[in-house]
Structures are given as C-alpha cells and as structure tokens.
Design a protein around this motif. Structure first.
Motif, PDB file in Angstrom:
ATOM      1  N   ASP A  54       0.847  -1.190   0.000  1.00 50.90           N
ATOM      2  CA  ASP A  54       0.000   0.000   0.000  1.00 50.90           C
ATOM      3  C   ASP A  54       0.883   1.240   0.000  1.00 50.90           C
ATOM      4  N   GLN A  55       1.122   1.810  -1.180  1.00 54.14           N
ATOM      5  CA  GLN A  55       2.010   2.954  -1.277  1.00 54.14           C
ATOM      6  C   GLN A  55       1.375   4.240  -0.744  1.00 54.14           C
ATOM      7  N   GLU A  56       0.072   4.242  -0.500  1.00 55.04           N
ATOM      8  CA  GLU A  56      -0.575   5.452  -0.001  1.00 55.04           C
ATOM      9  C   GLU A  56      -0.380   5.620   1.496  1.00 55.04           C
ATOM     10  N   VAL A  57      -0.087   4.545   2.196  1.00 57.58           N
ATOM     11  CA  VAL A  57       0.100   4.631   3.646  1.00 57.58           C
ATOM     12  C   VAL A  57       1.517   5.078   3.980  1.00 57.58           C
ATOM     13  N   PHE A  58       2.496   4.386   3.395  1.00 55.76           N
ATOM     14  CA  PHE A  58       3.889   4.751   3.622  1.00 55.76           C
ATOM     15  C   PHE A  58       4.523   5.125   2.287  1.00 55.76           C
ATOM     16  N   LYS A  59       5.113   6.302   2.200  1.00 54.30           N
ATOM     17  CA  LYS A  59       5.690   6.769   0.951  1.00 54.30           C
ATOM     18  C   LYS A  59       6.955   5.975   0.626  1.00 54.30           C
ATOM     19  N   PRO A  60       7.180   5.662  -0.645  1.00 50.38           N
ATOM     20  CA  PRO A  60       8.430   5.013  -1.034  1.00 50.38           C
ATOM     21  C   PRO A  60       9.589   5.996  -0.963  1.00 50.38           C
ATOM     22  N   ALA A  61      10.769   5.495  -0.660  1.00 54.35           N
ATOM     23  CA  ALA A  61      11.940   6.357  -0.599  1.00 54.35           C
ATOM     24  C   ALA A  61      12.381   6.803  -1.975  1.00 54.35           C
ATOM     25  N   ILE A  62      12.096   6.008  -3.010  1.00 57.62           N
ATOM     26  CA  ILE A  62      12.526   6.319  -4.370  1.00 57.62           C
ATOM     27  C   ILE A  62      11.334   6.242  -5.307  1.00 57.62           C
ATOM     28  N   GLN A  63      11.140   7.285  -6.113  1.00 57.49           N
ATOM     29  CA  GLN A  63      10.113   7.272  -7.144  1.00 57.49           C
ATOM     30  C   GLN A  63      10.769   7.554  -8.492  1.00 57.49           C
ATOM     31  N   LEU A  64      10.437   6.735  -9.481  1.00 56.74           N
ATOM     32  CA  LEU A  64      10.962   7.000 -10.817  1.00 56.74           C
ATOM     33  C   LEU A  64      10.424   8.320 -11.360  1.00 56.74           C
ATOM     34  N   VAL A  65       9.129   8.510 -11.195  1.00 55.74           N
ATOM     35  CA  VAL A  65       8.469   9.704 -11.721  1.00 55.74           C
ATOM     36  C   VAL A  65       7.646  10.346 -10.608  1.00 55.74           C
ATOM     37  N   PRO A  66       7.793  11.652 -10.345  1.00 53.37           N
ATOM     38  CA  PRO A  66       6.977  12.314  -9.313  1.00 53.37           C
ATOM     39  C   PRO A  66       5.490  12.163  -9.599  1.00 53.37           C
ATOM     40  N   LYS A  67       4.704  12.055  -8.561  1.00 50.18           N
ATOM     41  CA  LYS A  67       3.264  11.875  -8.738  1.00 50.18           C
ATOM     42  C   LYS A  67       2.626  13.054  -9.470  1.00 50.18           C
ATOM     43  N   THR A  68       3.239  14.220  -9.350  1.00 48.80           N
ATOM     44  CA  THR A  68       2.682  15.388 -10.020  1.00 48.80           C
ATOM     45  C   THR A  68       2.781  15.274 -11.543  1.00 48.80           C
ATOM     46  N   LEU A  69       3.640  14.387 -12.051  1.00 44.17           N
ATOM     47  CA  LEU A  69       3.777  14.197 -13.487  1.00 44.17           C
ATOM     48  C   LEU A  69       2.916  13.063 -14.014  1.00 44.17           C
TER      49      LEU A  69
END
Length: 334
Positions: free
Chosen positions: A39-54
């Motif tokens: 569940d990525q909405e509960v705990f944020k991942p340390a690394i994201q390939l693409v920001p959620k804003t994109l």
C-alpha cells in the motif's frame, strides 16, 4: 607429481536483486490495486521513478500528501555496525549511493561512492515524453522493458540472458537464466608453487520459481551446472553435472511500502518494493547444506511516511555462536 586445485567463479547474477517478462503466453499484466501488493498510499516510497505530479492519476490525495509528493531521495549511506566494550555502536565500511534527477524530477541515475570517491554507476533510466521508462541499465547490463512497463529480459556482459514472467497482477512468478560458470584449475608443484592455471567454462541454467501465501513469499532456485569438475585423487578429475537448490522464505507487510515505488518496473525487486520483516535462505548441493542464513529488518519512517533508516541483522543459522552481522542504512531527501 602436481597437485591440482580449482577455484569456482560463478558467472550468474542473483536475479532476485538484479532483474525481472510477461507470462508464458506473452500477455502483459496490468498495473492494478490489489491487497496482495504493498500500500504505497500509507507509507511513501523512498525512491520514485516519476513524481506523482507528473502522472495522470485519479487517486485521492490530501494537501499533506501533495505537499510531500516531490520529496526525492538524494543519498543513502550504509554502515557495518559493531559495538565497543561499553555497548556503543561503531560505524565502519561506509558505502554511499547517490541519486540524481532530470529537470522534470524523474530519477535518472544511481551511483556508488566510497570515501567520497566515485566507484561506478548502479542504474540509469531513459524516459519518453509520457514519463514512461523505455530503457534501464544496471552498470553495463541492459534490461528490456515490455509494453506494460515490466522488465522482460536482462542480458549481462558475459552473455547470460534472463527471462522473467509475471502473474495477472504483476508479481514475479518465474525467472529463467541461461549462462555459464567458470572454474579455474590451478596446477601446483610439490613445493606448493602455482605453475599453471586453466580456465574451464561450461553451461549453467538457473530457474527461480516464486509463490505467495498470506504474508509469505517463497522462492525456490535450482541451479544446474553442466560437467562440473571434482578433484578425485592423484591429479585426476571427475566431470559430472551439479545441482544446487537455494530456497528463500520472506515475511512481508503488505500495508507498507518498500524502498522503491510500486511502479511495474520494480516488481521484480522484491527486497526493494516489498516491506520485508525477515528473510531466511538456505543452499543445499548434493545433500550438503552449504549455508543457511536469516536476515531480520527494522525500519524507521519520518512523519510523512518516508523511510529514514533501515537496519538488517544477519544470523548464521548453521553456526549460531558466530557474531551477528548488522548493516544500517540512513536516507536523505530534498
């Protein structure tokens, strides 16, 4: 008379840490929300390939989550931990990974440093205008990506090729690696001096089968080495096929995110995209247990749910009296 010994250098890569295709019918799995995925909405991942804003997403987000969506991991430093006579932790052998991003905030590369000196590149990513990863590299190893964004094939510089297969929700279920192993045969004279060394290369095939039950992930690995040399006596060798079985048993928490995001490209990186609580591994060859280990994990998150620190404790099950090995990793963001 010459005494001959040999040293083994396996040319395969531990695919669980390096690689991950569609199922045998070549269908592309869809990215879905499923209780069997973190569940990525509960705990944020340390690394994201693409920001959620994109990303074009209809997922609900609060003002707080939107505010922290562009938080990027910039560095992680791992240490070996020991204790002095007073019980204080001593950090040694630091190793740093640095993360760089392009002008759109997309993860571009991961580089390894030691003592502030560049060691080499770990990963690189290429994107298209739709913010989709179209190529990824692991040092000099190229990974192919299918239309669904899943890593489908990995080719190493030594020619080893790995194909990976997924189930309907994108979980890694099978990996097949075809490559070679290398053995060095050392000729030593009666005085113990090395007089000659010959490289012996033959075929190796490794198959990884993944299964999922509750909060457990099981991995059965079978490695077959063709005509593996064994010294018998008086400088004589016996060449017979060798089979080694390695098993993993992981306990995971699906309510929390791992180090990476749950984007499809990382589905094959179990130790990154899953929140692992413990991991047991055992290797058996020809009825003999070569090693048996257990890894226990601890995690600390910040108030926004980003990973701040992880700690892995290694126990040697075959030798319970041996000292524990502890690795601690700290994470920094901007």
């Amino acid at each position: 008379m010459y005494k001959t010994t040999f040293k083994v250098f396996l040319s395969f890569t531990a695919i669980l840490f390096m690689s991950c295709s569609s199922e045998e019918n070549s269908t592309t799995p869809e990215t879905v929300n499923d209780s069997r995925l973190p569940d990525q909405e509960v705990f944020k991942p340390a690394i994201q390939l693409v920001p959620k804003t994109l990303l074009n997403t209809t997922a609900k987000s609060t003002a707080k989550s939107a505010e922290t969506s562009n938080k990027h991991l910039t560095s992680e430093i791992s240490y070996k931990i020991s204790k002095d006579n007073l019980g204080n932790e001593i950090e040694s052998n630091p190793s740093e990974n640095r993360y760089s991003y392009d002008n759109k905030g997309r993860l571009q590369s991961i580089d390894r440093y030691r003592n502030n000196a560049f060691v080499g590149n770990i990963s690189k990513f290429d994107f298209n205008d739709a913010n989709k990863v179209i190529k990824t590299y692991y040092a000099d190893i190229v990974a192919e990506i299918n239309n669904g964004g899943f890593i489908s094939k990995v080719t190493s510089t030594d020619g080893t090729v790995t194909d990976i297969f997924y189930d309907e929700i994108g979980r890694d279920i099978k990996e097949v690696e075809n490559g070679t192993y290398k053995v060095y045969l050392d000729e030593i004279d009666k005085n113990g001096n090395l007089t000659n060394q010959t490289a012996y290369v033959n075929e190796q095939k490794t198959t990884y089968i993944y299964s999922y039950k509750g909060n457990k992930v099981f991995v059965n690995i079978e490695m077959n080495q063709k005509k593996y040399p064994r010294i018998v006596k008086d400088n004589q060798y016996e060449f017979k096929d060798k089979t080694t079985t390695i098993t993993y048993e992981l306990t995971v928490d699906y309510t929390k995110a791992g180090i990476y995001s749950s984007e499809p490209i990382f589905r094959c990186y179990i130790y990154n995209w899953m929140h692992i609580l413990d991991w047991k591994t055992k290797s058996v060859s020809e009825g003999i247990t070569e090693y048996e280990m257990r890894y226990d994990y601890e995690y600390i998150y910040d108030e926004d749910g980003y990973l701040k620190q992880s700690k892995r404790t290694t126990t040697n099950i075959l030798n319970p009296n041996s000292p524990l090995s502890i690795t601690k990793t700290n994470y920094w963001y901007k």
